[in-house]
Design a protein around this motif. Structure first.
Motif, PDB file in Angstrom:
ATOM      1  N   ARG A  54       2.547   5.916  23.990  1.00  0.00           N
ATOM      2  CA  ARG A  54       3.596   7.032  23.581  1.00  0.00           C
ATOM      3  C   ARG A  54       3.767   7.156  22.204  1.00  0.00           C
ATOM      4  NH1 ARG A  54       6.082   5.121  28.495  1.00  0.00           N
ATOM      5  NH2 ARG A  54       7.195   3.444  27.376  1.00  0.00           N
ATOM      6  N   ILE A  55       4.099   6.046  21.357  1.00  0.00           N
ATOM      7  CA  ILE A  55       4.169   6.068  19.766  1.00  0.00           C
ATOM      8  C   ILE A  55       2.947   6.458  19.239  1.00  0.00           C
ATOM      9  CG2 ILE A  55       4.161   4.664  17.813  1.00  0.00           C
ATOM     10  CD1 ILE A  55       5.788   2.641  19.351  1.00  0.00           C
ATOM     11  N   ALA A  56       1.730   6.403  19.745  1.00  0.00           N
ATOM     12  CA  ALA A  56       0.262   6.925  19.308  1.00  0.00           C
ATOM     13  C   ALA A  56       0.642   8.405  19.584  1.00  0.00           C
ATOM     14  CB  ALA A  56      -0.949   6.018  20.008  1.00  0.00           C
ATOM     15  N   ASP A  57       0.924   8.954  20.813  1.00  0.00           N
ATOM     16  CA  ASP A  57       1.233  10.506  21.039  1.00  0.00           C
ATOM     17  C   ASP A  57       2.077  10.919  19.949  1.00  0.00           C
ATOM     18  OD1 ASP A  57      -0.890  10.275  22.912  1.00  0.00           O
ATOM     19  OD2 ASP A  57       0.685  10.092  24.606  1.00  0.00           O
ATOM     20  N   GLU A  58       3.183  10.399  19.702  1.00  0.00           N
ATOM     21  CA  GLU A  58       4.117  10.851  18.757  1.00  0.00           C
ATOM     22  C   GLU A  58       3.610  10.978  17.376  1.00  0.00           C
ATOM     23  OE1 GLU A  58       7.650   8.668  19.491  1.00  0.00           O
ATOM     24  OE2 GLU A  58       7.728   8.822  21.652  1.00  0.00           O
ATOM     25  N   PHE A  59       2.826  10.160  16.957  1.00  0.00           N
ATOM     26  CA  PHE A  59       2.298  10.004  15.717  1.00  0.00           C
ATOM     27  C   PHE A  59       0.847  10.242  15.629  1.00  0.00           C
ATOM     28  CE2 PHE A  59       6.270   7.927  15.620  1.00  0.00           C
ATOM     29  CZ  PHE A  59       7.000   8.120  14.525  1.00  0.00           C
ATOM     30  N   PRO A  60       0.335  11.407  15.717  1.00  0.00           N
ATOM     31  CA  PRO A  60      -1.137  11.583  16.163  1.00  0.00           C
ATOM     32  C   PRO A  60      -1.804  11.566  14.788  1.00  0.00           C
ATOM     33  CG  PRO A  60       0.268  13.471  16.153  1.00  0.00           C
ATOM     34  CD  PRO A  60       1.217  12.817  16.158  1.00  0.00           C
ATOM     35  N   GLY A  61      -2.974  11.200  14.517  1.00  0.00           N
ATOM     36  CA  GLY A  61      -3.641  10.865  13.386  1.00  0.00           C
ATOM     37  C   GLY A  61      -3.361   9.462  12.585  1.00  0.00           C
ATOM     38  N   PHE A  62      -2.514   8.673  13.498  1.00  0.00           N
ATOM     39  CA  PHE A  62      -2.197   7.431  12.743  1.00  0.00           C
ATOM     40  C   PHE A  62      -3.144   6.474  13.685  1.00  0.00           C
ATOM     41  CE2 PHE A  62       2.254   8.420  11.186  1.00  0.00           C
ATOM     42  CZ  PHE A  62       1.816   9.161  10.289  1.00  0.00           C
ATOM     43  N   ASP A  63      -3.988   5.453  13.112  1.00  0.00           N
ATOM     44  CA  ASP A  63      -4.564   4.461  13.885  1.00  0.00           C
ATOM     45  C   ASP A  63      -3.639   3.420  14.552  1.00  0.00           C
ATOM     46  OD1 ASP A  63      -7.203   5.837  13.571  1.00  0.00           O
ATOM     47  OD2 ASP A  63      -7.550   4.688  11.598  1.00  0.00           O
ATOM     48  N   VAL A  64      -4.180   2.975  15.595  1.00  0.00           N
ATOM     49  CA  VAL A  64      -3.287   1.934  16.213  1.00  0.00           C
ATOM     50  C   VAL A  64      -3.781   0.569  15.875  1.00  0.00           C
ATOM     51  CG1 VAL A  64      -2.508   0.821  18.487  1.00  0.00           C
ATOM     52  CG2 VAL A  64      -2.623   3.353  18.128  1.00  0.00           C
TER      53      VAL A  64
END
Length: 231
Positions: A54-64
């Motif tokens: 969910r965090i990855a979807d909320e902050f697109p473009g940031f690698d996990v």
């Protein structure tokens, strides 16, 4: 996550908006830390993965960046772009209760500084914590709790020589500890001989179990007085 660092979920929307407005803050990763990765069956792993997605979807473009040593072995879904292997780099077991897939790379040998024979009734160590039941041969080692060999190993832990287990007797002292070498033929150990604390016969996990702690505490507690060799 572990609720130790980072921001709570309620702040994420505001942070996302702020980053878009500012525009000049370089963010490389969305990061979290798995709290139960050493337990492959823990439901918390799946819960944290869902939240991280969910965090990855909320902050697109940031690698996990998500997986620690245990997380690497939970599967590809946990890996992200960058993993943070820790204990596994030193050969420690990343997952509890299963065979360790890592090769041990940390070895610790400690020198013998005195050898003596004692009779039945001899009291060994602080407070006479161990009383010899019969004649014993003892060796004193040049390492103690100031070097990371915990006092909780007193009367519980052991070292090895040529595959033979040599129990710690009496209390571990600050700079030394005493072992029972009666199981070895007389003359096997001499002054300056080295015994194995960590190595092929005793892993980080073995020593940690005897000390009543975890391998991380053993590894990070090893003091600065050891001569280190890197290969």
């Amino acid at each position: 996550g572990m609720l130790s660092l980072g921001g709570p979920p309620r702040e994420r929307a505001g942070l996302s908006s702020w980053l878009r407005e500012v525009g000049n803050v370089a963010v490389w990763f969305s990061m979290s830390h798995l709290a139960s990765a050493d337990d492959a069956g823990s439901e918390q792993n799946g819960d944290q993965l869902a939240e991280m997605n969910r965090i990855a979807d909320e902050f697109p473009g940031f690698d996990v960046c998500f997986a620690n040593s245990g997380g690497i072995f939970l599967g590809n879904a946990f890996h992200g772009v960058l993993a943070r292997s820790g204990i596994a780099l030193y050969g420690g077991a990343p997952t509890a209760g299963v065979a360790n897939p890592m090769e041990a790379v940390v070895h610790l040998d400690v020198a013998v500084v005195q050898i003596q024979a004692v009779q039945a009734g001899a009291r060994i160590g602080y407070s006479g914590a161990h009383v010899a039941e019969g004649e014993m041969r003892l060796a004193t080692l040049a390492a103690g709790y100031a070097d990371g060999l915990l006092r909780s190993l007193s009367g519980r832990g052991a070292v090895y020589y040529d595959g033979v287990r040599l129990p710690i007797v009496g209390r571990v002292s600050m700079d030394s500890m005493t072992i029972d070498i009666s199981a070895l033929p007389e003359g096997t150990l001499t002054l300056g001989s080295f015994v194995e604390v960590l190595g092929p016969h005793q892993t980080l996990e073995d020593l940690a179990r005897d000390a009543g702690t975890i391998s991380y505490e053993i590894l990070t507690g090893l003091g600065q007085r050891y001569h280190r060799r890197y290969r």
